[in-house]
Structure formats: C-alpha cells, structure tokens
Motif scaffolding. Structure first.
Motif, short mmCIF file in Angstrom:
data_model
loop_
_atom_site.label_atom_id
_atom_site.label_comp_id
_atom_site.label_asym_id
_atom_site.label_seq_id
_atom_site.Cartn_x
_atom_site.Cartn_y
_atom_site.Cartn_z
N TYR A 1 8.04 7.94 -0.36
CA TYR A 1 8.20 7.60 -1.66
C TYR A 1 9.51 7.79 -2.27
N ARG A 2 10.20 6.55 -2.85
CA ARG A 2 11.34 6.91 -3.49
C ARG A 2 11.25 7.05 -4.79
N VAL B 1 12.84 -0.73 -7.66
CA VAL B 1 12.75 0.80 -8.38
C VAL B 1 14.24 0.93 -8.47
N GLU C 1 4.61 -6.40 1.63
CA GLU C 1 3.20 -7.08 2.15
C GLU C 1 3.22 -8.46 2.27
N ASN D 1 -1.90 2.88 -5.58
CA ASN D 1 -1.20 3.55 -4.79
C ASN D 1 -1.27 5.17 -5.49
N ARG E 1 -1.37 4.02 0.02
CA ARG E 1 -1.58 2.72 -0.19
C ARG E 1 -2.87 2.34 0.15
N LEU F 1 -0.55 4.96 -9.21
CA LEU F 1 -0.31 3.65 -9.35
C LEU F 1 -0.63 2.27 -9.03
N LYS G 1 3.45 7.89 -0.60
CA LYS G 1 2.51 6.89 -1.36
C LYS G 1 1.72 6.35 -0.49
N ASN H 1 -2.65 -3.15 -4.25
CA ASN H 1 -3.08 -2.01 -4.01
C ASN H 1 -2.97 -0.89 -5.14
N1 LIG Z 1 8.76 4.40 -5.65
C1 LIG Z 1 8.19 4.12 -6.71
N2 LIG Z 1 8.95 4.43 -7.97
C2 LIG Z 1 8.66 4.04 -9.09
N3 LIG Z 1 7.23 3.27 -9.04
C3 LIG Z 1 6.78 2.81 -8.09
C4 LIG Z 1 7.17 3.33 -6.71
N4 LIG Z 1 6.41 2.81 -5.95
C5 LIG Z 1 5.35 2.02 -6.67
N5 LIG Z 1 5.76 2.02 -8.09
C6 LIG Z 1 4.86 1.59 -9.14
O1 LIG Z 1 3.50 1.18 -8.69
C7 LIG Z 1 3.51 -0.32 -8.57
C8 LIG Z 1 2.71 -0.74 -7.47
O2 LIG Z 1 3.39 -0.38 -6.31
P1 LIG Z 1 3.48 -1.48 -5.23
O3 LIG Z 1 4.02 -0.93 -4.11
O4 LIG Z 1 4.28 -2.72 -5.66
O5 LIG Z 1 1.98 -1.91 -4.96
P2 LIG Z 1 1.15 -3.28 -4.85
O6 LIG Z 1 1.19 -3.87 -3.61
O7 LIG Z 1 -0.22 -2.91 -5.52
O8 LIG Z 1 1.94 -4.30 -6.04
C9 LIG Z 1 5.04 -0.84 -8.59
O9 LIG Z 1 4.72 -2.09 -9.34
C10 LIG Z 1 5.57 -0.05 -9.42
O10 LIG Z 1 5.20 -0.02 -10.86
#
Ligand SMILES: Nc1ncnc2c1ncn2[C@@H]1O[C@H](COP(=O)(O)OP(=O)(O)O)[C@@H](O)[C@H]1O
Ligand SMILES: [Mg+2]
Length: 376
Positions: free
Chosen positions: A106-107, A222, A234, A37, A61, A30, A59, A35
């Motif tokens: 991870y949720r 989410v 962050e 992920n 990161r 993702l 997750k 980041n």
């Molecule tokens: N637990 C989760 N369930 C569903 N999608 C997720 C989850 N964690 C991250 N994502 C997806 O990954 C994307 C990036 O994660 P995020 O933690 O927001 O990182 P960043 O700091 O790069 O924005 C989110 O915008 C979402 O679309």
C-alpha cells in the motif's frame, strides 16, 4: 528471506492472517469500480511472512460482482504487476495472490480524485502523465504474460481497434440484450451501431504495440510529495499506444484545449525518448480511438443508469437516470452517427418501461434474469 513453510501452506497462512485482520474491521475501506479494498496494518507476523518491513500497510483486494464492460486479457493482475513493478519501481507490488483475492503493498498518499477537480489539471501534471506513458511504453513486451490466442499481431493497429469494437458488440451489447435490449432500442441506439462504427473506421496506421494501463484517471493515480503512482493495473492490455492516450483523455474529462495540450506533450515526450514510431498517424488515428471511447461507453452508461434506479424510483430518480443516458448518447452522437437522439422525456419513458418489466414487483429488486450485475 524464503519462508520455511511449503508454498501452499505459506499462502494459506498469509490469507488466514490477512482475513482475520480484515474482519477486525479497523482498517480503511476503499470501494473502487471493480474491487473493494481493505487497508490493513500488517503487523509483525504478516510482515515477516511477506518479507516486508514491520508495521507496513497492505491493501487486500476483493473483486466486486460488476457488469463486464471492458476487456480483461490477463486474469491475474499479480502477473502484470510482477513485470510492471520491476520497471516502475513506485508501483506497489502484489505481495500475495490468493486467486480472486490479492494482497498489495500500500502506497500512502491521496488519489487525485480526492484532491483536484475537473478544471485544474495543470501543465506539470500533464507532463507527469506524459512521462508515465513513456516509462510504461518502455517496459519490454517480451516480459509480459502471454496474450490470448486470437490477439492481433504487433503493429496491426486496425485489427486491435476492431478487436475492441467486437468486444463491445459481443460481450457488452449482445451479452446484455436479454435484459437491456428493449431499453437500448427505446433510447434509439441502433442495433448495428458497433458494426457501422467498425465499417467506418478502417485504414489505421501501424504502430508498435506496448503494454497499456487503459484506465489512467484521477481515482487510479495516487500522489504523495508531488510524486505520482498509477495503481489498479487489472485492465492492462497489450496494444496500440494511442488507445492509452485516448482512454486517459476521455476518462479525465479533458476539454478541447487540455486534450490538445496533453496530446502535444505526449507526442513530444515519446519523440524525445526515441519512440517516434508510436506517434505515427497520430492526427488521424487518435480521434478514432477517442470516438471509440464515447461509442462503446453508451452501453455501460445506459445499463448503469437503469441498474442505479432504486427499487421504487420516484420522478426525480427517473429524471436523474434519464439525464445520464442523454449525456452518454449526446457524446456518442457523432461517433455512432446517430440521426435521432432521444430527449429527456423519451428517455424517462424508456426507463419507466424497463423498470416496470424488469424490476417492479419483484421481491429481489434485481433485473429479471438475476444475472448478478451491480451498478458501479
Ligand atoms: N495507495 C492508495 N492511496 C490512496 N488511495 C488509494 C490507494 N489505493 C486505493 N486508493 C483508493 O481506493 C480506490 C480503489 O482502489 P483501486 O485499486 O483503484 O481499486 P478498483 O479496482 O476497485 O478501482 C482508488 O480509486 C483510490 O481512491
Ligand atoms: Mg481503480
């Protein structure tokens, strides 16, 4: 259960196992704004080491090298999460912190950005956001990590706003003038835009400072079984709660009606929870923070439009990037009191000139000073 290994050896082992799972490449990837992920099944070994349930997912990161456009006062998201997840139980914990990389619980669920579109934010969802803001405002500020030495005092809302303005001026505008100054000038952003904004916005009402997430938008929320979880802490800072509401409303792209509704629900929820003092001066000061959001965003938007151009752009690429700039400048017109705004032709010409000087003919395709910026 405490690990039998010394702490550093334990961390190193967790890191090695997580990396090897990532390299196996069978998890979801993702990509966010800041980041990349990797969603990894932990397996029994890692789960045991981390004291979590077997077969859980986590997750990993890894930060992307992006242009700095918003302040980060706490380098360690893990430290912030330690406090947040104690009070907001639904927020995934940081399981392991490896310095720049980190491993989070991870949720399961889907980000709202994958589910709903700009026009269908309903009352229930807004109430859920209002509830989230109240619960975040209740997190005891005494538990938060230390703030930078020059941080405005609790309740000094005006200094807080001005700190944000200074950050935009020094770290976003000035810091990037070598590469983008001519482009900013060509699209008619006055060099003293932020100084003028600061001069014009004084006399804010004092509100007590709280923990703010500052990035509550669809991609950071989410949903699973109708319950919302706000991820990605962050960019959390400590400051005026109206900044939280303003960043939320602008980044969600609410129209006028939705903004009024969200503001009313936010204020009602805060008052019901006994936080009247957080709503002091709301009518006058919220528009100031909303204006700041549009004002500051003009610099990153112009830079990203330019950086997003391919190495050999055609007319369509230039026009698409030019439109992005026109939209950003249109939104900043009032906040920055711009008298002249560029039309599409002028913007396209400015982008061509910038591209000619900074990218074209260079084998790397990166801006001339090779500063490692990437478009988000
Ligand atoms: N637990 C989760 N369930 C569903 N999608 C997720 C989850 N964690 C991250 N994502 C997806 O990954 C994307 C990036 O994660 P995020 O933690 O927001 O990182 P960043 O700091 O790069 O924005 C989110 O915008 C979402 O679309
Ligand atoms: Mg995110």
């Amino acid at each position: 259960m405490p690990s039998p290994l010394p702490r550093r050896a334990h961390q190193a082992l967790v890191h090695r196992l997580a990396e090897s799972r990532r390299l196996r490449g069978n998890g979801e990837v993702l990509r966010g704004h800041h980041n990349i992920n990797y969603i990894l099944p932990l397996g029994v070994g890692l789960a045991l080491l981390l004291g979590t349930v077997p077969f859980a997912r986590a997750k990993l990161r890894i930060p992307l090298d992006t242009v700095e456009v918003v302040p980060r006062i706490w380098p360690s998201e893990a430290e912030v999460l330690r406090v947040v997840s104690r009070h907001l139980r639904e927020v995934p914990r940081c399981l392991a912190d490896f310095g720049d990389h980190s491993l989070h619980a991870y949720r399961r669920g889907r980000a709202l950005s994958e589910e709903i579109h700009d026009d269908d934010v309903n009352d229930d969802l807004m109430r859920a956001f209002a509830d989230f803001f109240v619960r975040t405002a209740r997190i005891p500020v005494t538990e938060l990590p230390p703030r930078p030495a020059d941080w405005p005092d609790d309740g000094d809302s005006e200094r807080f706003l001005h700190w944000l303005v200074d950050f935009t001026e020094e770290r976003v505008h000035r810091a990037n003038r070598d590469t983008f100054g001519s482009l900013f000038d060509d699209v008619l952003i006055p060099e003293d835009a932020m100084a003028t904004f600061k001069r014009n916005h004084t006399g804010l009402t004092s509100r007590p400072f709280r923990l703010l997430h500052t990035d509550v938008h669809r991609a950071n929320v989410v949903r699973r079984n109708r319950r919302l979880t706000v991820i990605d802490w962050e960019l959390a800072i400590y400051g005026d709660p109206l900044h939280e509401l303003a960043t939320h409303m602008v980044r969600m792209g609410y129209g006028k009606q939705d903004r009024d509704r969200m503001t009313a629900l936010w204020a009602e929820a805060m008052r019901r929870a006994g936080h009247d003092e957080l709503t002091a001066g709301l009518d006058h000061d919220l528009p100031v923070y909303v204006a700041f959001e549009y004002a500051q965003s003009v610099f990153p938007d112009v830079m990203r439009a330019a950086l997003g151009l391919p190495e050999e752009p055609d007319e369509l690429d230039f026009r698409a990037a030019g439109r992005r700039i026109c939209v950003a400048i249109g939104l900043a017109r009032e906040p920055l009191q711009l008298i002249d705004v560029p039309d599409l032709e002028r913007t396209v010409k400015a982008l061509r000139r910038w591209h000619e000087t900074h990218v074209a003919g260079r084998s790397t395709g990166r801006p001339a000073d090779g500063d490692g910026m990437t478009a988000e």
